[in-house]
Design an enzyme around this catalytic site. Structure first.
Site, mmCIF file in Angstrom:
data_model
loop_
_atom_site.group_PDB
_atom_site.id
_atom_site.type_symbol
_atom_site.label_atom_id
_atom_site.label_comp_id
_atom_site.label_asym_id
_atom_site.label_seq_id
_atom_site.Cartn_x
_atom_site.Cartn_y
_atom_site.Cartn_z
ATOM 1 C CE LYS A 62 -3.970 -2.077 2.533
ATOM 2 N NZ LYS A 62 -4.576 -2.289 3.711
ATOM 3 C CB ALA A 78 -1.752 0.834 8.381
ATOM 4 C CG ASP A 79 -3.229 -5.205 5.792
ATOM 5 O OD1 ASP A 79 -4.186 -4.660 4.862
ATOM 6 O OD2 ASP A 79 -3.480 -6.510 6.205
ATOM 7 C CD GLN A 80 -6.671 -4.641 12.796
ATOM 8 O OE1 GLN A 80 -7.609 -4.669 12.381
ATOM 9 N NE2 GLN A 80 -6.193 -4.311 13.898
ATOM 10 C CB ALA A 115 1.903 -4.310 9.443
#
Length: 202
Positions: A62, A78-80, A115
């Site tokens: 991203k 960001a990612d989860q 993250a």
């Protein structure tokens, strides 16, 4: 306030309302830009199975995607991921899938791997992954249905079919981890990095 000291605008590679709220509440000025990537395709091609590594991979992609179009800017990706053991959950497609996910999570502990990555000119300059452990209470079918009725379509916008900042808080009996990690943006390590680079004046 935390005045931005960078020569180019700070960019968030996300339209997540929770992530935008966290940055705004921290007093940061930023632009929010959608990261147009095929998350599931990237995940499948990577062949990764570790939830932490997947969250970090997607956050990197991203940030890189938006950074390529914004030279000179610091771009936050960001990612989860939500994992019950090594089983990964995605956003439910509808009420039936949300109910099935909640049945599987009820009475168990799962992990949220959040993250955050910063990229500049297409290169990763910072990354961090924080983990929160969430224990959901035992729930009857009637209780799950009542929750889904009350929460409505919002359950399809979050992994695990809950939003802890809203009605989802009623599903839990114990939470281990900070609020920012749970909402999908490890804010404290991000702010520490920005301060270390003298990009914020706090």
């Amino acid at each position: 306030m935390a005045p931005w000291c960078g020569t180019s605008p700070l960019v968030l590679a996300s339209q997540s309302s929770a992530r935008k709220m966290l940055l705004a509440n921290a007093g940061l000025e930023f632009e929010a830009v959608t990261a147009d990537i095929d998350e599931r395709g990237i995940q499948a091609a990577s062949r990764l199975s570790n939830p932490r590594e997947i969250a970090l991979l997607l956050a990197r992609e991203k940030a890189r995607a938006v950074s390529a179009a914004r030279p000179g800017s610091y771009v936050i990706g960001a990612d989860q991921t939500l994992a019950l053991g090594m089983r990964l959950f995605n956003k439910p497609a509808g009420r039936a899938q949300a109910l099935a996910q909640l049945r599987d999570l009820a009475g168990k502990s799962h992990e949220l791997n959040s993250a955050v990555v910063v990229a500049r000119d297409g290169k990763i300059v910072f990354e961090d992954v924080s983990v929160a452990r969430m224990t959901m209470r035992e729930m009857t079918e009637a209780e799950l249905s009542a929750y889904l009725d009350a929460a409505g379509d919002a359950v399809t916008t979050s992994v695990g079919a809950y939003q802890l900042e809203g009605l989802g808080v009623h599903l839990f009996e114990r939470i281990e981890g900070d609020h920012f990690t749970i909402l999908g943006l490890p804010l404290l390590p991000l702010l520490a990095y920005l301060r270390s680079e003298q990009l914020i004046a706090v």
